[in-house]
Design a protein around this motif. Structure first.
Motif, PDB file in Angstrom:
ATOM      1  N   ASP A 107      -6.886   1.061  -5.343  1.00 31.90           N
ATOM      2  CA  ASP A 107      -7.422   0.437  -4.124  1.00 31.90           C
ATOM      3  C   ASP A 107      -8.727   1.129  -3.719  1.00 31.90           C
ATOM      4  OD1 ASP A 107      -7.531  -1.172  -1.908  1.00 31.90           O
ATOM      5  OD2 ASP A 107      -5.689  -0.441  -0.996  1.00 31.90           O
ATOM      6  N   ASP A 108      -9.545   0.409  -2.984  1.00 31.22           N
ATOM      7  CA  ASP A 108     -10.807   0.964  -2.460  1.00 31.22           C
ATOM      8  C   ASP A 108     -11.642   1.573  -3.582  1.00 31.22           C
ATOM      9  OD1 ASP A 108      -9.684   0.278  -0.043  1.00 31.22           O
ATOM     10  OD2 ASP A 108      -8.992   2.307   0.403  1.00 31.22           O
ATOM     11  N   ASN A 121       0.835  -1.204   0.000  1.00 34.59           N
ATOM     12  CA  ASN A 121       0.000   0.000   0.000  1.00 34.59           C
ATOM     13  C   ASN A 121       0.866   1.249   0.000  1.00 34.59           C
ATOM     14  OD1 ASN A 121      -2.981  -0.854   0.391  1.00 34.59           O
ATOM     15  ND2 ASN A 121      -1.808  -2.176   1.768  1.00 34.59           N
ATOM     16  N   ASP A 140     -13.766  -1.875  -3.410  1.00 35.61           N
ATOM     17  CA  ASP A 140     -13.850  -1.664  -1.967  1.00 35.61           C
ATOM     18  C   ASP A 140     -14.836  -2.625  -1.324  1.00 35.61           C
ATOM     19  OD1 ASP A 140     -12.958   0.138   0.253  1.00 35.61           O
ATOM     20  OD2 ASP A 140     -15.142   0.257   0.499  1.00 35.61           O
ATOM     21  N   THR A 144      -4.784   4.210  -3.055  1.00 33.48           N
ATOM     22  CA  THR A 144      -6.186   4.510  -2.798  1.00 33.48           C
ATOM     23  C   THR A 144      -6.638   5.615  -3.734  1.00 33.48           C
ATOM     24  OG1 THR A 144      -5.744   3.989  -0.532  1.00 33.48           O
ATOM     25  CG2 THR A 144      -7.802   5.083  -0.976  1.00 33.48           C
TER      26      THR A 144
END
Ligand code: C2E
Ligand code: MG
Ligand code: MG
Length: 413
Positions: free
Chosen positions: A307-308, A245, A330, A279
């Motif tokens: 991401d998400d 991440n 997500d 993200t």
């Protein structure tokens, strides 16, 4: 669902309150409760009446069976009032309302943090009631994923010390192929491991790391550990991709891409073994910086995951501008998508979009077999979630795969 052989003591002591303006429906619920062994039952004809009953009891009812459409104070207003009054009875919503309304109520109850046993359509049947009572026992027993300690009283100095002492390390959550259950990769998730065995979750320190300038060092410490673990796995004949991440501020750092490239080259690993997860909201902050950093990393062959997905503001634009290779949906769209049709529709369109753009599609937060089955139907390629396993320490990963291979094949069959 199993009929509880024995009622939870809290249900026996505190009883159940049935709130419905229809005498017939109320009577039905009362009879079902009696058949399930509940003797302490209270009744109310609307929200005002119910709140009066609840407040007059020494202990609030363990469960409130709640209709939504009622005169004077409806079920929604009543739930809001319960939350304001701090009454934490478990709620079982039983209504004839349309599905979209039921979904909204469910989300509202969850957002207010009240315990929810279910949203059911009237008329209730015995199995519904027995299932809800069994659910209460399960929730009271605290079943579910292991919890981390979120309230650790952390400041910048403590974080700096934890980084220096090597107490922040990756745990790994496997990502499986939904068609055959094979482990395709893992996501590295930061854990702060205290000497006494306590694990502090990233929610407690990533924000602080970002605002204090420690996120760069944290990410590189995570990367060093990932590189070490990858080399050890390769030596043992296991070749997973590892997702790391990356936070927004790192994307604006001119040297960030070089730091990654240098470390991976030094370890003689292929860049394609790493996926960087960014993200959605991180991209909005500094698009030019993100384009530069991500463009360079992609040129070198690193995987890039959004991401998400679905929680940001300009997902489509990001997808069109940045060289992503993977779309990670997500978990808020995955959870309950098998029962909430609006979520299902959003999930379906996210999977479809990913596939049409030629991206790998990954669903986060799969907790039930029904959610997994739906994702398979929708053509989602990969999944992660507590149904498969919560994140594991590095040393536990290979033994876990060996022992779970068969179960994973079965849940995906
Ligand atoms: P994320 O990258 O979206 O990671 C997924 C989170 O969902 C993880 O929480 C994971 O443990 C959790 N999760 C996985 N399966 C399930 C499930 O079935 N149900 C539920 N309820 N949750 C599930 P975690 O490890 O607490 O991480 C939270 C967030 O912290 C991550 O979200 C990521 O944004 C951030 N984070 C974690 N490690 C790092 C890191 O090294 N660097 C940065 N910048 N951020 C990190
Ligand atoms: Mg992630
Ligand atoms: Mg995520």
């Amino acid at each position: 669902m199993a009929v509880p052989t024995e009622l939870h003591p809290a249900i026996r002591q505190q009883g159940v309150l049935v709130v419905d303006d229809s005498a017939v429906q109320r009577q039905n619920a009362v009879e079902l409760l009696r058949s399930a062994g509940v003797n302490r039952i209270f009744e109310a004809v609307n929200g005002v009446d119910a709140l009066r009953v609840a407040h007059n009891l020494v202990q609030p009812p363990a469960i409130i069976v709640l209709d939504l459409e009622m005169p004077d104070m409806d079920g929604i207003e009543m739930v809001q009032q319960l939350a304001m009054d701090g009454l934490r009875s478990s709620l079982l919503v039983a209504s004839g309302a349309e599905m979209a309304v039921m979904d909204t109520v469910r989300t509202m109850v969850e957002t207010l943090g009240l315990p929810l046993l279910g949203t059911l359509r009237k008329p209730l049947a015995f199995g519904d009631m027995a299932g809800a009572l069994a659910g209460f026992a399960e929730a009271a027993a605290g079943k579910g994923a292991p919890r981390c300690d979120e309230d650790a009283g952390i400041d910048v100095e403590a974080l700096r010390a934890a980084l220096a002492d090597g107490r922040i390390r990756p745990y790994y959550q496997p990502k499986i192929r939904l068609d055959d259950g094979r482990v395709a990769g893992v996501e590295a998730l930061a854990r702060w491991c205290e000497a006494d065995g306590r694990l502090i979750p990233p929610a407690a320190f990533i924000g602080l790391a970002e605002s204090s300038g420690l996120i760069g060092p944290l990410t590189l410490i995570m990367l060093d550990a990932v590189v070490r673990d990858l080399c050890a796995w390769h030596a043992a004949g296991f070749y997973p991709s590892v997702a790391l991440n990356v936070s927004a501020p790192s994307l604006s750092e001119r040297h960030f891409a070089n730091e990654i490239i240098g470390r991976v080259e030094a370890a003689r690993l292929s860049p394609s073994a790493l996926v960087l997860e960014i993200t959605e909201s991180a991209l909005v902050a500094d698009l030019a910086g993100a384009l530069g950093t991500l463009g360079r990393l992609r040129l070198k062959g690193y995987g890039l995951s959004i991401d998400d997905y679905g929680t940001g503001f300009s997902s489509m634009q990001q997808l069109s501008r940045l060289p992503f290779t993977e779309l990670k949906i997500d978990r808020s769209f995955v959870r309950h998508a098998d029962t909430k049709w609006r979520l299902r529709t959003i999930l379906e369109s996210a999977v479809g979009m990913g596939r049409r753009l030629g991206l790998a599609t990954v669903a986060e937060g799969i907790e039930t077999a029904a959610e997994l089955a739906l994702l398979q139907t929708l053509g989602c390629e990969y999944g992660q979630g507590y149904l498969i396993t919560p994140p594991l320490p590095a040393a536990a990963l290979m033994p876990w795969i060996a022992s779970e291979e068969q179960r994973l094949r079965t849940i995906c069959a």
